[in-house]
Write an enzyme that holds these catalytic residues in place. Structure first.
Site, PDB file in Angstrom:
ATOM      1  N   GLU A  31       0.680  -1.317  -0.190  1.00 10.43           N
ATOM      2  CA  GLU A  31      -0.102   0.212   0.338  1.00 10.43           C
ATOM      3  C   GLU A  31       0.797   1.328  -0.376  1.00 10.43           C
ATOM      4  O   GLU A  31       0.198   2.359  -0.289  1.00 10.43           O
ATOM      5  CB  GLU A  31      -1.364   0.194   1.480  1.00 10.43           C
ATOM      6  N   GLU A  32       2.057   0.964   1.112  1.00  9.47           N
ATOM      7  CA  GLU A  32       2.602   2.379   0.498  1.00  9.47           C
ATOM      8  C   GLU A  32       3.926   2.897  -0.441  1.00  9.47           C
ATOM      9  O   GLU A  32       4.041   3.789  -0.373  1.00  9.47           O
ATOM     10  CB  GLU A  32       4.078   2.163   2.420  1.00  9.47           C
TER      11      GLU A  32
ATOM     12  N   GLU B 194      -7.363   2.615   7.779  1.00  5.05           N
ATOM     13  CA  GLU B 194      -6.604   2.900   7.207  1.00  5.05           C
ATOM     14  C   GLU B 194      -6.083   3.856   8.504  1.00  5.05           C
ATOM     15  O   GLU B 194      -6.148   3.538  10.096  1.00  5.05           O
ATOM     16  CB  GLU B 194      -5.876   4.265   6.406  1.00  5.05           C
TER      17      GLU B 194
END
Ligand SMILES: *[C@@H]1O[C@H](CO)[C@@H](O)[C@H](O)[C@H]1NC(C)=O
Ligand SMILES: *[C@@H]1O[C@H](CO)[C@@H](O)[C@H](O)[C@H]1NC(C)=O
Length: 836
Positions: free
Chosen positions: A200-201, A227
């Site tokens: 995701e990063e 999140e």
């Protein structure tokens, strides 16, 4: 302000009368303190914590154990063994366990590990990925399900952060929620996919891989995303939709400890916060509506080494677990999920009141309510305007001067708040939000001072009416711009107006009696409490965010927010001044607070950063030990240099670092090299916060191999260049066609090249383990006359975020010298430039 006041003065108010003798004259101080502290204060955010242990359905200890296991391996950047092997195996083990114990139940669990490859556009650039990891778990009734809910978390982290809050805790909670649901003795109505995503990063690549390629994705009707933009605290619903009001309705009915506001959504979707989540991917590539939940407290340590499991309160975990389990259960059993397109209409205005209930109504209903409120206000003001007018001249001037001063104050506050920044001391105090205690008393002081002489009843009325008019202006403006946040000015108009009208008789009969002022306060309590909780939210989110923005001075931003907040808060209470016997003491008190704080700030008493383990506020710096090699047209090395490339993530640059590490001073500040892609540095190094300290060359064990496989002319007169790249998990490619040349097509995304900066293209690439070489091509239309520089400059940079290659001796030495209160995130990188 003054304009409106002028208008109203001309409209005219009744002639001023001498002050009537009241039965009781509450002091302004009393009113203000009572309201600010007793009514509005702590209850806003203490309340949700009170009901925490109400009915926990799932095993809390399990979640904490999972969280500790996931974070125990350390940082988990994409492509590292920690992320791709250790964490994946741990999660698979746990899921297998859940599968075994629930095998006899009415629901079935299926696990699938996906390693997708793809590329897509993001914010003007392109991101490309290869073999990133997804663990998808499908829970459905044994008879099968047609429609699926998706619950999403990610287990990868940025480099150098253990990522407990972002986002291991969400994965731990999801494991327990999966456990609870799988363990139910009744069959579910629809299915749920739990997606543990491992990239995701890196521009949300894994979720893109899932939603565009996984066979289950077509059955997904809605999602919940977990999140973090902070560490712990309450998890805020800060985005829902698009459209699909039934989702927020589900949250409203099911969430045990609701915390939601459409204001957050509108701020986030205007990109005022430099973050993005998987929400965008599911919305834009999957066309699926959803709910985005995020932990927001303590953003100072988000993405730093301090993001450890012990900083996440058990309460936070329990809250999140209770909410998610309840909402998922509700949605999985719901009618709407089966045919969500049926229920797709319009935006929703939503917000929680004291964490107890969620108020949610369609935006079009909101528009009607807003306009009715505005019309009622105008009627009220209009009626007043046509009262016979002969108000004392002195008062009109006073009001005019008052509003002029307010405007001046707002303007003045901007450079003023910068004073500690540029003038007396180097302390910025951003991270402490010191402008808050400083400016609030100042603003109030000025207001009070100016109001000193005005003690007529009608003037008090006029202040109330002007406040009403200003809020009403905001209401009309917001509504006309279709902003759901218009509900805030709506509350701030409707409640005071209604209170005023209801109390008009009481006031006429008995003046400002005790009863009157208590009722008045009560009438205003609800909008004020809500407004206060929003302001708290703004400070909670924005103050730490300013530590990650280096483009504008944080004090200016905070000062603006503080000044407006004070004015907004005072608006309906300032007129109480006419009831006060004397404001001398109050003025003296506020003046003293202001002077003392000003002195303290000016002598640099508040240092903005700290390493205090109970509440660290680190200065964020990034340091790359980098080697840059520029090749000429003939392939020969033209230039070669190496150094520590240092970036400040906040506005103070190196001013606090230089006294401690004298080499990092302004003599080594570098500017953009216009003739090289991305200024000649291995990242978005285009701003002014760059320092480059010479250092020896780096020799990573897995160097980048960049190869031009072929160069062919096509029949359309373009040149097609094909490349093969081998290298570490994170690489970036920059393309800068020279004057007269242009890209006509490429391998990435949908094939149409998309500019990132004025002349440059940017491709962000990530790969997991065992990825094949990266092959790509582009076609270029050569210029009419080829210059000595060739057609195009191509640069490839590599980033070693983990393992042996991440460290060098020089980097370690430098890190040692940084003060404790700084968080230098460091790694090794390279930058190779070629011309063709
Ligand atoms: C739920 O899980 C527990 C163990 O964690 C087990 O003892 C229990 O029998 C399970 N219940 C059902 C209905 O599967
Ligand atoms: C500034 O940095 C340069 C290079 O790092 C160093 O040579 C110089 O001595 C520094 N200046 C001061 C005043 O420390």
């Amino acid at each position: 302000g003054p304009g409106l006041a002028w208008l109203k003065v001309f409209c005219g108010y009744e002639k001023s009368k001498p002050l009537p003798s009241f039965h009781f004259t509450p002091n302004l101080t009393c009113s203000y303190v009572l309201h600010m502290l007793v009514l509005m204060g702590p209850c806003t955010w203490i309340w949700p914590y009170l009901s925490i242990f109400a009915d926990s359905l799932y095993a809390l200890s399990g979640t904490r154990k999972h969280l500790e296991r996931i974070t125990s391996v350390g940082p988990r950047p994409v492509g590292s063994r920690e992320n791709e092997v250790l964490t994946v195996n741990f999660l698979l083990e746990q899921i297998e366990h859940i599968k075994t114990i629930s095998a006899s139940g009415p629901n079935s669990v299926t696990v699938d590990v996906q390693r997708p490859t793809g590329s897509y556009k993001f914010l003007g650039g392109i991101t490309s990925y290869c073999k990133v990891s997804n663990i998808a778990v499908r829970l459905e009734p044994k008879a099968g399900a047609q429609h699926l809910m998706l619950a999403n978390c990610h287990f990868d982290t940025v480099a150098n952060s253990p990522g407990a809050s972002d986002d291991a805790v969400s994965c731990a909670v999801m494991l327990e929620v999966l456990h609870s649901l799988a363990n139910l003795s009744t069959p579910l109505r629809h299915g749920v996919v739990f997606l543990f995503n491992g990239a995701e990063e890196t521009m949300q690549q894994a979720s893109h891989g899932f939603i565009t390629q996984h066979p289950w994705a077509k059955q997904v009707r809605a999602f919940i995303n977990l999140e973090a933009v902070g560490v712990g605290g309450k998890e805020l619903v800060f985005q829902t939709g698009p459209e699909n009001p039934w989702l927020i309705q589900a949250y409203k009915h099911a969430a045990k400890h609701p915390f939601a506001s459409v204001v957050g959504q509108e701020i986030f979707q205007r990109r005022l916060i430099p973050s993005d989540t998987d929400f965008r991917i599911y919305r834009d590539f999957g066309n699926i509506p959803g709910i985005d939940l995020a932990f927001i407290e303590n953003g100072f340590i988000y993405h730093t080494k301090y993001d450890t499991p012990d900083r996440i309160l058990t309460d936070s975990i329990q809250r999140a677990g209770d909410n998610i389990l309840a909402v998922l259960k509700h949605l999985v059993m719901s009618e709407e999920l089966a045919d969500s397109s049926e229920y797709r209409h319009g935006n929703t205005v939503f917000f929680d009141l004291l964490g107890m209930v969620v108020v949610a109504y369609p935006a079009h209903v909101g528009t009607i309510i807003n306009y009715i409120t505005a019309i009622a206000t105008f009627l009220y003001l209009f009626k007043k305007c046509f009262h016979p007018s002969n108000m004392g001249k002195g008062s009109q001037e006073h009001i005019l001067i008052f509003y002029l001063f307010i405007c001046l104050l707002v303007i003045m506050c901007l450079p003023f708040s910068d004073l500690p920044l540029y003038g007396f001391s180097p302390a910025v105090n951003v991270t402490q939000g010191s402008s808050m205690p400083l400016l609030t008393p100042l603003t109030l002081c000025v207001c009070l001072f100016l109001l000193q002489g005005v003690r007529h009843l009608e003037v008090g009325e006029l202040y109330f009416d002007v406040s009403l008019l200003l809020w009403c202006g905001a209401l009309v403006y917001f509504t006309a711009h279709s902003l759901c946040s218009a509900y805030v000015p709506m509350l701030m108009v409707a409640f005071p107006l209604a209170t005023k009208l209801l109390l008009a008789r009481e006031f006429k009969l008995r003046g400002a009696s005790v009863k009157y002022s208590v009722l008045y306060q009560l009438g205003l309590a609800l909008p004020y409490v809500h407004f206060m909780s929003l302001i708290w939210l703004v400070f909670e989110i924005f103050t730490p965010t300013l530590g990650r923005i280096n483009t504008y001075p944080p004090d200016v931003v905070l000062a603006t927010i503080v000044t407006f907040t004070t004015l907004f808060f005072s608006s309906f209470f300032l007129h109480f001044i006419y009831l006060a016997r004397s404001t001398k003491w109050l003025l003296a008190g506020l003046g003293t607070v202001f002077t003392v704080l000003l002195l303290l700030v000016s002598c640099g008493m508040f240092f903005p950063y700290t390493a205090d383990p109970s509440g660290p506020r680190p200065k964020r710096v990034s340091i790359q030990h980098t080697t840059r090699i520029v090749h000429g047209l003939d392939g020969q090395v033209e230039s070669r240099d190496s150094g520590l490339w240092i970036n400040s993530c906040d506005y103070t640059g190196m001013q606090h670092i230089t006294p401690i590490i004298p080499e990092i001073n302004d003599t080594i500040k570098t500017n953009c090299q216009e003739d090289r892609p991305f200024c000649g540095f291995p990242w978005f190094g285009s701003d002014k916060n760059n320092w480059y300290l010479p250092a020896p060359e780096v020799f990573p064990k897995s160097p980048v191999e960049f190869q031009l496989l072929s160069k062919e002319e096509t029949k359309w007169g373009t040149v097609r260049l094909t490349f093969e790249v081998k290298g570490p998990s994170h690489m970036s490619l920059y393309l800068m066609p020279h004057r007269g040349a242009s890209l006509s097509s490429w391998w990435f995304g949908d094939g149409t090249p998309q500019l990132y900066l004025a002349r440059e293209y940017f491709i962000f690439y990530t790969h997991g383990l065992d990825a094949p070489a990266w092959n790509f091509w582009f076609q270029i239309q050569p210029p009419n006359e080829e210059g000595p520089e060739g057609m195009i400059s191509v640069a490839i940079s590599s980033h070693y975020y983990f393992g042996e290659d991440q460290r060098t001796v020089q980097l370690d030495d430098m890190l040692q010298r940084f003060p404790k209160w700084a968080f230098p995130s460091s790694w090794v990188s390279t930058y190779h430039m070629y011309r063709y």
